[in-house]
Write an enzyme that holds these catalytic residues in place. Structure first.
Site, PDB file in Angstrom:
ATOM      1  N   TYR A 153      11.941  28.785-100.348  1.00 33.68           N
ATOM      2  CA  TYR A 153      10.589  28.250-100.494  1.00 33.68           C
ATOM      3  C   TYR A 153      10.199  28.097-101.960  1.00 33.68           C
ATOM      4  CZ  TYR A 153       5.657  28.016-101.226  1.00 33.68           C
ATOM      5  OH  TYR A 153       4.444  27.634-101.708  1.00 33.68           O
ATOM      6  N   ASP A 172       7.035  26.893 -96.066  1.00 34.43           N
ATOM      7  CA  ASP A 172       6.392  28.195 -95.878  1.00 34.43           C
ATOM      8  C   ASP A 172       5.784  28.221 -94.472  1.00 34.43           C
ATOM      9  OD1 ASP A 172       4.277  26.468 -96.078  1.00 34.43           O
ATOM     10  OD2 ASP A 172       3.029  27.861 -97.201  1.00 34.43           O
ATOM     11  N   GLU A 181       3.248  31.204-107.289  1.00 33.99           N
ATOM     12  CA  GLU A 181       4.010  31.152-106.044  1.00 33.99           C
ATOM     13  C   GLU A 181       4.554  32.524-105.650  1.00 33.99           C
ATOM     14  OE1 GLU A 181       3.978  28.924-103.967  1.00 33.99           O
ATOM     15  OE2 GLU A 181       3.174  27.246-105.097  1.00 33.99           O
TER      16      GLU A 181
END
Length: 365
Positions: A133, A151, A50
Site C-alpha cells: 500500500y 487500502d 502514510e
DNA sequence: CACTCGTGGTA
DNA sequence: TTACCAAGAGT
C-alpha cells in the site's frame, strides 16, 4: 486467459470507468478535506503521513503529524535523531514498529539515495515499513505515477462498485483489488484519483450505513443497484484477544525515584519504557514480582501490596495488571535499559498507554 | 496464510 | 459492555 481473469473482465466491463473517473475526481476537487499533508507534495511528508495513517484515524493523526514534522522537518534530521526522541514523538499513536522502521528507512535513503525518496516504486518498496500500500500511495500521490495503492477504503469502495464478494481479509483478495484499481486508474490523474477513492471511502462509502444518496458515483455502483451495499465488503471475523495476568512492580528508593526499564527492540511495544512486570498466576502475584525484580534487575525489594488494578486491551491481547508498590533502601546502578527517575522525569520517557495509566495513578496518590 | 503489532472512537 | 473499526507491514 484464465477463468479468473475472465471473471474479473466481466465485472469491470459492467462499469463505465471513464465516467466514474470524471465524476469521482470532480467530486474530490470540490469536497476534499484540507488536511496538513495535502498542503505539500514533498515525498518525505507524504511518506510520514502514510505511515501514521496506517490503521489510524485522520483526527488522531493530525496533531502527531504536525508535531513530528516540526521536530523532524527533513530526512536528514530524522536520520540523525536519537531513537528515544523519535519514539517519544510517536507515544500514544500505537504500532511503534512503524516509526522505528521509518527511521531506519530514512537513514537508508539519506545514506544510499542522496537523501531523495526513490521515484521507482520497486526500489521504494524495498525500504523497511514500506509495503504494497504505502509504496503505491507515496509514489502516486507525491510523484503522480499511475500506481495502485490498495487500502481498506479502496477494497470497500471497489467491492461495492464492482459487486465483488471476496473476503477482503485474504492476501489474494488484496492483489485482486490491485488489478481492479489499476484498470480504473488508466487515463486518470493518479494523485487525485487515488486520494479521491480513499476520501470517498472515508466520507461517503463508509463501512456502516454508507451515504449513497450523496455519493458522486452512485449511478456506477453495482452493489447499490442491487441494494447490496450494506452486505459488502465481505470480511471474516477476528478471534477474541487472549488474556494475560501481569504482576507489576513500582519500585521506589529512599529518594522517591522509581525503576523504569526499556523493552526489547523486537515484539510488543518494542523500545518503549515500562514499569517492571512479569506474567503471573493470580495466586502468586507478590512472589512472582519479587523474584522477577531479583532476577532481572538485581533488586531485593519489599513488596508492600497491591495499589492498583488496571486492564489494558490491545488488538490481540488483554493485560490484567496487578500493580504493587515495592521499596528499596538504595537504588542499584542504572544500565542501558534501566533508569531510576522521579515521577515527573518518568514522563520524559516514551511510555505506552498502559504504563501511562499506572503513572497517572501514582501521581494522583 | 495466519498471526502479531496499539489506540481511541463509535454503535 | 462488547465488538468492530481506521490511509498495513512484518514474520
Amino acid at each position: 486467459m484464465t477463468s479468473e481473469q475472465t471473471w474479473l473482465q466481466q465485472k469491470l466491463q459492467a462499469v463505465d470507468r471513464q465516467a466514474f473517473q470524471n465524476d469521482l475526481q470532480s467530486w474530490y476537487m470540490e469536497n476534499h478535506r484540507d488536511l496538513p499533508w495535502r498542503q505539500t507534495k514533498d515525498p518525505y511528508r507524504v511518506w510520514v503521513s502514510e505511515i501514521m495513517l496506517q490503521q489510524t484515524r485522520v483526527d488522531t493523526v493530525i496533531p502527531y503529524y504536525e508535531n513530528f514534522m516540526k521536530k523532524f522537518p527533513t530526512m536528514e534530521v530524522l536520520a540523525e535523531a536519537p531513537e528515544d526522541e523519535v519514539l517519544k514523538a510517536w507515544e500514544g499513536l500505537g504500532y511503534y514498529s512503524r516509526v522505528r522502521n521509518l527511521q531506519e528507512a530514512v537513514q537508508e535513503v539519506v545514506a544510499n539515495y542522496k537523501a531523495e525518496v526513490p521515484k521507482d516504486r520497486k526500489v521504494f518498496r524495498k525500504l523497511k515499513g514500506v509495503g504494497p500500500y504505502t509504496s503505491g500511495a507515496v509514489i502516486s500521490i507525491a510523484f503522480d505515477q499511475e500506481e495502485p495503492a490498495v487500502d481498506g477504503n479502496v477494497m470497500r469502495v471497489f467491492s461495492r462498485i464492482c459487486n465483488i464478494d471476496e473476503d477482503i481479509g485474504k492476501e489474494k483478495t488484496k492483489q485482486l483489488f490491485e488489478q481492479v484499481q489499476a484498470q480504473f486508474l488508466e487515463g486518470a490523474k493518479p494523485s487525485i484519483f487515488n486520494q479521491a477513492i480513499m476520501e470517498l471511502g472515508a466520507l461517503i462509502c463508509t463501512p456502516k450505513s454508507p451515504g449513497c444518496l450523496l455519493c458522486p458515483v452512485q449511478n456506477h455502483c453495482l452493489a447499490r443497484a442491487e441494494g447490496k451495499e450494506e452486505d459488502l465488503p465481505v470480511k471474516s471475523k477476528k478471534k477474541a484477544p487472549s488474556k494475560k495476568t501481569l504482576s507489576v512492580a513500582v519500585v521506589q528508593d529512599d529518594a522517591g525515584r522509581v525503576l523504569l526499564r526499556k523493552r526489547p527492540d523486537q515484539g510488543l511495544l518494542a523500545g518503549m519504557w515500562e514499569f517492571p512486570h512479569v506474567e503471573s498466576s493470580s495466586e502468586n502475584l507478590m512472589n512472582d514480582a519479587s523474584s522477577m525484580l531479583l532476577k532481572d534487575h538485581d533488586v531485593s525489594a519489599e513488596i508492600v501490596g497491591e495499589i492498583q488494578y488496571v486492564e489494558h486491551t490491545f488488538t490481540h491481547l488483554i493485560w490484567k495488571m496487578h500493580v504493587h508498590r515495592a521499596t528499596v533502601r538504595e537504588a542499584p546502578v542504572p544500565s542501558e535499559t534501566e533508569v531510576w527517575v522521579t515521577l515527573d522525569e518518568a514522563a520524559l520517557y516514551a511510555l505506552p498507554v498502559s504504563q501511562q495509566k499506572i503513572l497517572r495513578h501514582l501521581k494522583g496518590e
